[in-house]
Motif scaffolding. Structure first.
Motif, PDB file in Angstrom:
ATOM      1  N   ARG A 140       0.838  -1.198   0.000  1.00 17.62           N
ATOM      2  CA  ARG A 140       0.000   0.000   0.000  1.00 17.62           C
ATOM      3  C   ARG A 140       0.875   1.251   0.000  1.00 17.62           C
ATOM      4  N   ARG A 141       1.988   1.203   0.761  1.00 23.57           N
ATOM      5  CA  ARG A 141       2.915   2.317   0.812  1.00 23.57           C
ATOM      6  C   ARG A 141       4.354   1.784   0.769  1.00 23.57           C
ATOM      7  N   PHE A 142       5.239   2.556   0.133  1.00 24.82           N
ATOM      8  CA  PHE A 142       6.661   2.219   0.087  1.00 24.82           C
ATOM      9  C   PHE A 142       7.465   3.341   0.741  1.00 24.82           C
ATOM     10  N   VAL A 143       8.555   2.969   1.383  1.00 26.49           N
ATOM     11  CA  VAL A 143       9.473   3.943   1.970  1.00 26.49           C
ATOM     12  C   VAL A 143      10.874   3.635   1.457  1.00 26.49           C
ATOM     13  N   ILE A 144      11.438   4.561   0.703  1.00 23.37           N
ATOM     14  CA  ILE A 144      12.802   4.392   0.190  1.00 23.37           C
ATOM     15  C   ILE A 144      13.764   4.998   1.197  1.00 23.37           C
ATOM     16  N   ALA A 145      14.676   4.168   1.699  1.00 24.95           N
ATOM     17  CA  ALA A 145      15.637   4.606   2.719  1.00 24.95           C
ATOM     18  C   ALA A 145      17.009   4.015   2.391  1.00 24.95           C
ATOM     19  N   THR A 146      17.455   4.245   1.169  1.00 28.47           N
ATOM     20  CA  THR A 146      18.679   3.596   0.677  1.00 28.47           C
ATOM     21  C   THR A 146      19.955   4.367   0.976  1.00 28.47           C
ATOM     22  N   GLY A 147      19.851   5.535   1.594  1.00 29.01           N
ATOM     23  CA  GLY A 147      21.044   6.237   2.055  1.00 29.01           C
ATOM     24  C   GLY A 147      21.857   6.872   0.946  1.00 29.01           C
ATOM     25  N   SER A 148      23.165   7.003   1.215  1.00 24.75           N
ATOM     26  CA  SER A 148      24.072   7.641   0.270  1.00 24.75           C
ATOM     27  C   SER A 148      25.423   6.943   0.303  1.00 24.75           C
ATOM     28  N   VAL A 278      20.404   6.194  -5.597  1.00 25.25           N
ATOM     29  CA  VAL A 278      19.149   6.102  -6.353  1.00 25.25           C
ATOM     30  C   VAL A 278      19.268   5.188  -7.574  1.00 25.25           C
ATOM     31  N   ALA A 279      20.497   4.837  -7.939  1.00 27.29           N
ATOM     32  CA  ALA A 279      20.677   3.998  -9.121  1.00 27.29           C
ATOM     33  C   ALA A 279      20.099   2.604  -8.886  1.00 27.29           C
ATOM     34  N   SER A 280      19.599   2.012  -9.938  1.00 21.22           N
ATOM     35  CA  SER A 280      19.109   0.620  -9.932  1.00 21.22           C
ATOM     36  C   SER A 280      17.853   0.413  -9.102  1.00 21.22           C
ATOM     37  N   LEU A 281      17.173   1.496  -8.704  1.00 23.98           N
ATOM     38  CA  LEU A 281      15.920   1.347  -7.947  1.00 23.98           C
ATOM     39  C   LEU A 281      14.698   1.265  -8.859  1.00 23.98           C
ATOM     40  N   GLY A 282      14.888   1.556 -10.150  1.00 23.98           N
ATOM     41  CA  GLY A 282      13.750   1.538 -11.068  1.00 23.98           C
ATOM     42  C   GLY A 282      12.772   2.661 -10.800  1.00 23.98           C
ATOM     43  N   LEU A 283      13.281   3.824 -10.441  1.00 23.42           N
ATOM     44  CA  LEU A 283      12.416   4.940 -10.049  1.00 23.42           C
ATOM     45  C   LEU A 283      11.509   5.397 -11.187  1.00 23.42           C
ATOM     46  N   GLU A 284      11.993   5.323 -12.415  1.00 24.78           N
ATOM     47  CA  GLU A 284      11.163   5.750 -13.551  1.00 24.78           C
ATOM     48  C   GLU A 284       9.914   4.889 -13.669  1.00 24.78           C
ATOM     49  N   GLY A 294      19.176  13.946  -4.902  1.00 21.31           N
ATOM     50  CA  GLY A 294      18.362  12.951  -4.214  1.00 21.31           C
ATOM     51  C   GLY A 294      16.960  12.878  -4.784  1.00 21.31           C
ATOM     52  N   ILE A 295      16.146  12.056  -4.156  1.00 19.99           N
ATOM     53  CA  ILE A 295      14.756  11.885  -4.593  1.00 19.99           C
ATOM     54  C   ILE A 295      13.946  13.120  -4.226  1.00 19.99           C
ATOM     55  N   THR A 296      13.138  13.575  -5.158  1.00 23.74           N
ATOM     56  CA  THR A 296      12.306  14.759  -4.945  1.00 23.74           C
ATOM     57  C   THR A 296      11.118  14.412  -4.047  1.00 23.74           C
ATOM     58  N   THR A 297      10.951  15.167  -2.973  1.00 27.08           N
ATOM     59  CA  THR A 297       9.824  14.939  -2.060  1.00 27.08           C
ATOM     60  C   THR A 297       9.143  16.264  -1.745  1.00 27.08           C
ATOM     61  N   ASP A 298       7.905  16.166  -1.260  1.00 32.01           N
ATOM     62  CA  ASP A 298       7.234  17.362  -0.745  1.00 32.01           C
ATOM     63  C   ASP A 298       7.564  17.497   0.736  1.00 32.01           C
ATOM     64  N   ASP A 299       6.918  18.422   1.406  1.00 31.87           N
ATOM     65  CA  ASP A 299       7.235  18.668   2.814  1.00 31.87           C
ATOM     66  C   ASP A 299       6.905  17.485   3.719  1.00 31.87           C
ATOM     67  N   SER A 300       6.030  16.584   3.250  1.00 36.60           N
ATOM     68  CA  SER A 300       5.684  15.408   4.054  1.00 36.60           C
ATOM     69  C   SER A 300       6.538  14.203   3.701  1.00 36.60           C
ATOM     70  N   LEU A 301       7.589  14.430   2.863  1.00 38.56           N
ATOM     71  CA  LEU A 301       8.513  13.379   2.432  1.00 38.56           C
ATOM     72  C   LEU A 301       7.878  12.403   1.444  1.00 38.56           C
ATOM     73  N   ARG A 302       6.750  12.789   0.867  1.00 37.05           N
ATOM     74  CA  ARG A 302       6.107  11.980  -0.158  1.00 37.05           C
ATOM     75  C   ARG A 302       6.724  12.346  -1.511  1.00 37.05           C
ATOM     76  N   THR A 303       6.991  11.332  -2.335  1.00 41.67           N
ATOM     77  CA  THR A 303       7.595  11.564  -3.638  1.00 41.67           C
ATOM     78  C   THR A 303       6.532  11.924  -4.664  1.00 41.67           C
ATOM     79  N   THR A 304       6.945  11.986  -5.934  1.00 36.73           N
ATOM     80  CA  THR A 304       5.996  12.284  -7.003  1.00 36.73           C
ATOM     81  C   THR A 304       5.031  11.123  -7.253  1.00 36.73           C
ATOM     82  N   ASN A 305       5.278   9.986  -6.652  1.00 28.05           N
ATOM     83  CA  ASN A 305       4.315   8.885  -6.604  1.00 28.05           C
ATOM     84  C   ASN A 305       3.718   8.896  -5.202  1.00 28.05           C
TER      85      ASN A 305
END
Length: 481
Positions: A140-148, A278-284, A294-305
């Motif tokens: 239902r929800r995903f959280v990307i926390a892959t670091g740097s 972010v590489a190899s995550l299949g973000l597209e 980094g990954i683009t998020t809004d103020d609530s840390l939600r991405t464009t998905n």
């Protein structure tokens, strides 16, 4: 661990990608509330912090401090001497600390908490599905926390030259004879001082200014202390090329865009910033946008998905373990409780673990000046006036508090003994929008380093005895006996 023969699609409430500090916090919290959660990790549990970052670096710094104690004991009436350092045992100390903490972040512990841990690389194959090997997870929800990871600058010759990053530095069992470090941010400077104290010759090369994100006055004190210990720091120096030699490494550099020269050493450490993983995550495929920051998020840390959140280093912003933990807390509030959240509401302290330490929180002096102009008040106190610091021979340092005219604390910087521990008090005050007067209503134990903060707060009222209105009120009160 999950049976690899199971091929059916998993449908958890939350799927977390990355088992570093942020990902582990989300998984543990979700499981504690009885939520079905899958945690994916392709490398080591605990992520960068446990295995290659905060934990091993602080263990190495502690070893360096222990060595320096022998050299700096004369002021206490104890004969100083050069310690006999066994670098292989320093290595063992570092990895013993990692091994002691590792069970807390282990697969076994998290499976015991009710988390379904899958070891492998997670890749989005659609907006609502991640694949790990042959296993599909539709959450239902995903959280990307892959670091740097350590950023590797495009220096000519570097690809053909052996170099270290934070992922390989702590595997050294022999002391580097001459360690060259590219980058004078917190990581580079911490490792420079630690290795110098453990017997290495150290040269730090920085294209701009060392500790550029710190208060300039406080950075200067740390730089002077490190140079006194024998660390060579080359500021405003650009590395033109790198090459391998029979003796080790040779760097061609240009200083102040003018003088050119070379620096030779045995080992090279790259500490020139971080790159989000972010590489190899299949973000597209997931419809998740990202930049080199980094990954683009809004103020609530939600991405464009809207199904996907990103936290910690991979989401850009402050690259601290405690930042990832704070992000995890916000995401749990949003996903489980549907509460509004805003990453900009976080009061985020930062610490540089050199000696002396630098602790910062809130607005810097420059930022505060730009926003408040002549309405800004700068309150300060020296550790030279703190009895505990003097008793321990650590009287060099300063507390700075930045307030508005009403005394509300806007930011702070501390350089000196225990700055990282003390900055937490000021983080609380800024988060709660407290004024300096709150410090005057608290009794602090004597003698402690925190008294320096209280002494700085007292200076807010330094002009009160000269205020004519205050004097008139006192005179009126005296008439009543």
């Amino acid at each position: 661990m999950m049976n690899n023969k199971t091929k059916k699609t998993l449908t958890p409430d939350i799927c977390v990608i990355g088992a570093g500090s942020g990902g582990l916090s989300v998984a543990a919290a979700a499981a504690a509330f009885g939520v079905d959660v899958v945690l994916i990790e392709k490398a080591k549990m605990g992520g960068d912090c446990l295995n290659y970052g905060c934990v091993p670096s602080k263990a190495l710094i502690a070893a360096g401090k222990a060595a320096d104690t022998f050299r700096s004991s004369e002021k206490f009436g104890i004969a100083p001497h050069e310690p006999d350092i066994d670098f292989s045992r320093v290595h063992d100390h570092v990895h013993d600390v990692i091994a002691t903490i590792a069970p807390h972040d282990s697969v076994e512990r998290f499976e015991g908490l009710g988390v379904n841990v899958i070891q492998g690389a997670g890749v989005f194959i659609s907006a609502d599905t991640v694949q790990v090997g042959e296993q599909h997870i539709k959450a239902r929800r995903f959280v990307i926390a892959t670091g740097s990871s350590a950023a590797v600058p495009p220096i000519p010759g570097l690809e053909a030259t052996p170099y270290l990053t934070n992922e390989s530095l702590f595997h050294l069992k022999q002391r580097p004879e001459h360690l060259i470090i590219i980058g004078a941010g917190p990581i580079g400077m911490e490792m420079a001082q630690a290795h110098r104290r453990l017997g290495s010759r150290v040269t730090v090369i920085e294209a701009l200014q060392p500790l550029a994100t710190a208060d300039p006055d406080h950075a200067a004190l740390v730089i002077k202390a490190m140079e006194t210990e024998g660390v060579e720091i080359l500021a405003d120096s650009k590395v033109n090329s790198v090459e391998k030699t029979e003796q080790g490494i040779r760097l061609s550099i240009k200083v102040d865009d003018e003088a050119e020269g070379t620096v030779e050493g045995t080992h090279l450490l790259i500490a020139a910033g971080r790159t989000p993983n972010v590489a190899s995550l299949g973000l597209e495929a997931a419809g998740v946008k990202a930049t080199n920051k980094g990954i683009t998020t809004d103020d609530s840390l939600r991405t464009t998905n809207p199904r996907v959140y990103a936290i910690g280093d991979v989401a850009g912003g402050p690259q601290f373990t405690h930042a990832a933990g704070a992000h995890a807390s916000l995401v749990i509030r949003s996903i489980l409780f549907r509460l509004p959240t805003n990453k900009n509401s976080i009061t985020m302290p930062a610490v540089t673990y050199t000696q002396p330490e630098i602790g910062q929180v809130g607005l810097s002096e420059q930022q505060a000046r730009e926003l408040f102009g002549n309405k800004l008040k700068i309150l300060s106190a020296e550790f030279g006036g703190n009895d505990r610091a003097l008793a321990e021979g650590k009287g060099k340092g300063q507390v700075k508090l930045f307030t508005n005219v009403k005394g509300r604390i806007l930011g702070a910087s501390i350089v000196g003994p225990g700055a990282g521990e003390q900055i937490g008090l000021l983080s609380l005050m800024i988060a709660q929008k407290l004024k300096v007067g709150a410090l005057l209503g608290v009794v602090l134990p004597y003698p402690t380093l925190n008294e320096a903060i209280r002494r700085a707060a007292l200076t807010f009222y330094a002009d009160a005895p000269k205020n004519p209105w205050v004097r008139k009120v006192l005179a009126l009160l005296r008439r009543f006996g």
